[in-house]
Design an enzyme around this catalytic site. Structure first.
Site, PDB file in Angstrom:
ATOM      1  N   LYS B  74       0.975  -1.043   0.033  1.00  0.00           N
ATOM      2  CA  LYS B  74      -0.070  -0.194  -0.073  1.00  0.00           C
ATOM      3  C   LYS B  74       0.914   1.136  -0.087  1.00  0.00           C
ATOM      4  CE  LYS B  74      -3.975   1.880   2.508  1.00  0.00           C
ATOM      5  NZ  LYS B  74      -4.839   1.753   3.875  1.00  0.00           N
ATOM      6  N   SER B 149      -9.921   1.987   2.597  1.00  0.00           N
ATOM      7  CA  SER B 149      -8.933   2.649   1.900  1.00  0.00           C
ATOM      8  C   SER B 149      -8.028   1.797   1.151  1.00  0.00           C
ATOM      9  CB  SER B 149      -8.067   3.744   2.620  1.00  0.00           C
ATOM     10  OG  SER B 149      -7.285   2.845   3.589  1.00  0.00           O
ATOM     11  N   SER B 173     -10.131  -0.446   6.739  1.00  0.00           N
ATOM     12  CA  SER B 173      -9.529  -0.070   5.411  1.00  0.00           C
ATOM     13  C   SER B 173      -8.860  -1.432   5.107  1.00  0.00           C
ATOM     14  CB  SER B 173      -8.460   0.886   5.458  1.00  0.00           C
ATOM     15  OG  SER B 173      -9.110   2.462   5.539  1.00  0.00           O
TER      16      SER B 173
END
Lengths: 103, 485
Positions: B74, B149, B173
């Site tokens: 990420k 997210s 997330s």
């Protein structure tokens, strides 16, 4: 889930330009117009925590109890200055450069 | 035959590498071909450095647990020498000077970080639409969001364009995008994995964890990630543990809690049906269902949006145009340098949250909002403490709905926040949680994945993985693939 009615009405009026100034954030007239009602509705939702009796309840800052952690007082290697400065938008003579702060 | 087989588990990829049927370099090249063919329609990746990954693959130590296994990272987690921006323009030009501890630990286990995964800017969002780069599309329906997210991390695993990825979970997330994309996502207990090198959003809630195509792989990755780190004083010193050790054991004697507050009206019908069926399945595997109550659930979203925005407004103060990232060309003095840089660099959702966080911390409002929210947080945590005296795990839907359309909620932040209603309390309580596929729900005529959420007591990841694995192996949901494949 809140109804559309609940989503529309807001009791909260935030001074968005003042808060933006506190946060060092330049803000446009359009953003003020959008953020005001949106944040008001969020605060309306948040308001429900006032329904609860919290007398005698201790606040939680960290969910898992953390104790003071102290490391040994030993000098360890730091990241090289050049590598750190390479990420700066403006640097010179091994320093970060900013606009003049003193006349 | 291509050297990369989509959806292959880490364990079987490791076997192929060790038996020299494929080499680590061939694996990376095969993966890159797959990404090049599929990702243009998904947008899970921001960028990848194939040459560097190939160099690392040449030296891969195949005797290690993740030897030669590429893992997508990420964009909030630093990889030395690679750009890292938390999908924000304010970090334009930033190159990470060091590896995050999570990445360093993956490397120590032989893994190869490969690819920056797309996300909502500073992990603020539930749809990945807040990325400053581009939206990511759900592999199951390309006009829908992948969740967020960690939307890029989930979409890549679901599309078979990554073996496994790292995400971060502040209010859901990892779990919510895993649910919406139909893969496995694990949020470890707060303190289990070091946050050093994770670009901070809300420091008392953030935790790094894996997204994988099956439950066992999440355990394998957690084995590499977990552990005390002197660079993060909130990481905890715990006995060494093999998180896959309980996998394969049955569920006899385990009690699973069904919280009535998580089965409410307004939930998508297909989500309800799938989760109800999953509970029955767990019972048929030997688990004993226990009805429980988590009475302060309804306050979780409110508490979260006070605490998380307060912490974010403080954490994001460091982006000032002086030390890293972008600087406004319009600045005349130091104050306008801060104000203009931040105005140009942050997207709307980030600005909204900074303003809200500033408000709840400001003089005169601190007690009414921030302090009060911290006290309600105590009540939420106690709900879980109490529940875990009666049950081994809690079962619920991960999200009240399946993937919504791009643009559907972008104009209404509160609606977007309520998408996280079932995942947020986990972070406030600091406990561990995972999401795994448990069926499909028809929405607007499309079949979309549903996620089953399992919550465990602090440091109970091994037990969660055991329950998740037993469920997974007794169903075929984890073998379903989107048509894009």
């Amino acid at each position: 889930m809140p109804t559309n009615e609940q989503l529309k009405a807001t009791q909260h009026v935030l001074d968005v330009p003042y808060l933006a100034r506190l946060a060092r954030l330049e803000i446009t007239a359009e953003e003020i117009e959008i953020f005001g009602p949106q944040l008001g509705r969020i605060l309306d939702h948040v308001e429900q925590i006032n329904k609860l009796d919290i007398s005698g309840i201790e606040p939680t800052a960290h969910a898992i109890t953390v104790f003071d952690v102290i490391r040994g007082d030993e000098v360890t290697e730091s990241l090289p200055k050049g590598i750190i400065l390479a990420n700066a938008p403006h640097n010179a003579n091994g320093l970060f450069v900013v606009p003049k702060v003193l006349d | 035959m291509s050297s990369f087989t989509p959806f292959q588990s880490i364990a079987s990829t490791r076997r192929l590498l060790r038996s020299k049927e494929i080499s680590p370099v061939e694996l990376i090249e095969g993966l890159e071909q797959r990404i090049a063919a599929v990702d243009p329609s998904i947008g899970a990746y921001i960028e990848r450095d194939l040459e560097n990954a190939k160099k690392e693959a040449l030296n891969a130590d195949l005797s290690k647990p993740l030897g030669g296994i590429p893992i997508g990272i990420k964009d909030a987690i630093t990889v030395k020498g690679q750009p890292c921006q938390s999908a924000s323009r304010i970090l334009d030009g930033f190159t990470a000077p060091y590896d995050s501890t999570a990445v360093a630990r993956l490397r120590a286990a032989g893994g190869i970080p490969f690819g920056r995964m797309n996300m909502d800017e500073f992990a603020m969002g539930s749809s990945t639409e807040n990325s400053a780069f581009h939206p990511t599309r759900n592999p199951w329906s390309l006009d829908r969001i992948p969740g967020g997210s960690s939307g890029g991390s989930a979409a890549a695993v679901a599309a078979g364009t990554a073996l496994a990825t790292l995400g971060s979970d502040t209010g859901g997330s990892i779990r919510q995008p895993a649910a919406l994309c139909g893969c496995v996502g694990l949020k470890p207990t707060y303190g289990r994995v070091s946050r050093y090198g994770l670009i901070a959003f809300a420091s008392s809630l953030d935790q790094i964890g894996p997204l994988t195509s099956n439950v066992e792989d999440s355990g394998i990755l957690l084995n590499a990630l977990a552990g005390k780190d002197p660079h993060d004083s909130t990481s905890l010193e715990l006995p060494d543990e093999d998180f896959t050790a309980e996998i394969g054991r049955d569920l006899k004697g385990l009690r699973i809690g069904i919280p009535r507050e998580y089965f409410v009206d307004g939930m998508e019908a297909g989500v309800r049906t799938s989760v109800d069926a999953a509970v029955k399945q767990l019972v048929s595997l030997g688990a004993e269902p226990v009805e429980i109550s988590l009475p302060h659930t309804e306050y979780a979203v409110a508490v979260y949006y006070i605490i998380a925005t307060a912490e974010a407004s403080a954490n994001l103060a460091r982006f000032d145009g002086v030390r890293y990232g972008r600087r406004s060309a319009e600045a005349k003095d130091l104050l306008s340098l801060y104000e203009k840089t931040r105005a140009e660099g942050f997207g709307r959702e980030v600005k909204r949250r900074i303003i809200l966080g500033t408000y709840v911390l400001s003089s005169g409002y601190y007690d009414a909002y921030y302090l009060r929210a911290q006290k309600v947080r105590t009540l939420i945590r106690r709900d879980f403490d109490h529940a875990f005296t009666k049950v081994d795990a809690i079962v619920s839907p991960t999200s009240p709905e399946t993937a919504f359309r791009l643009g559907e909620k972008t104009d209404d932040p509160l609606k977007m926040y309520l998408a996280d209603i079932f995942t947020i309390a986990t972070n406030l309580a600091g406990i561990c949680g995972m999401s795994l596929p448990c069926g499909f729900s028809e929405r607007d005529g499309v079949q979309l994945p549903v996620g089953l959420q399992l919550l465990g007591r602090p440091f109970g990841e091994s037990r969660l993985l055991r329950i998740g694995h037993a469920y997974e192996q007794s169903t075929d949901w984890h073998k379903c693939r989107p048509a894009i494949v």
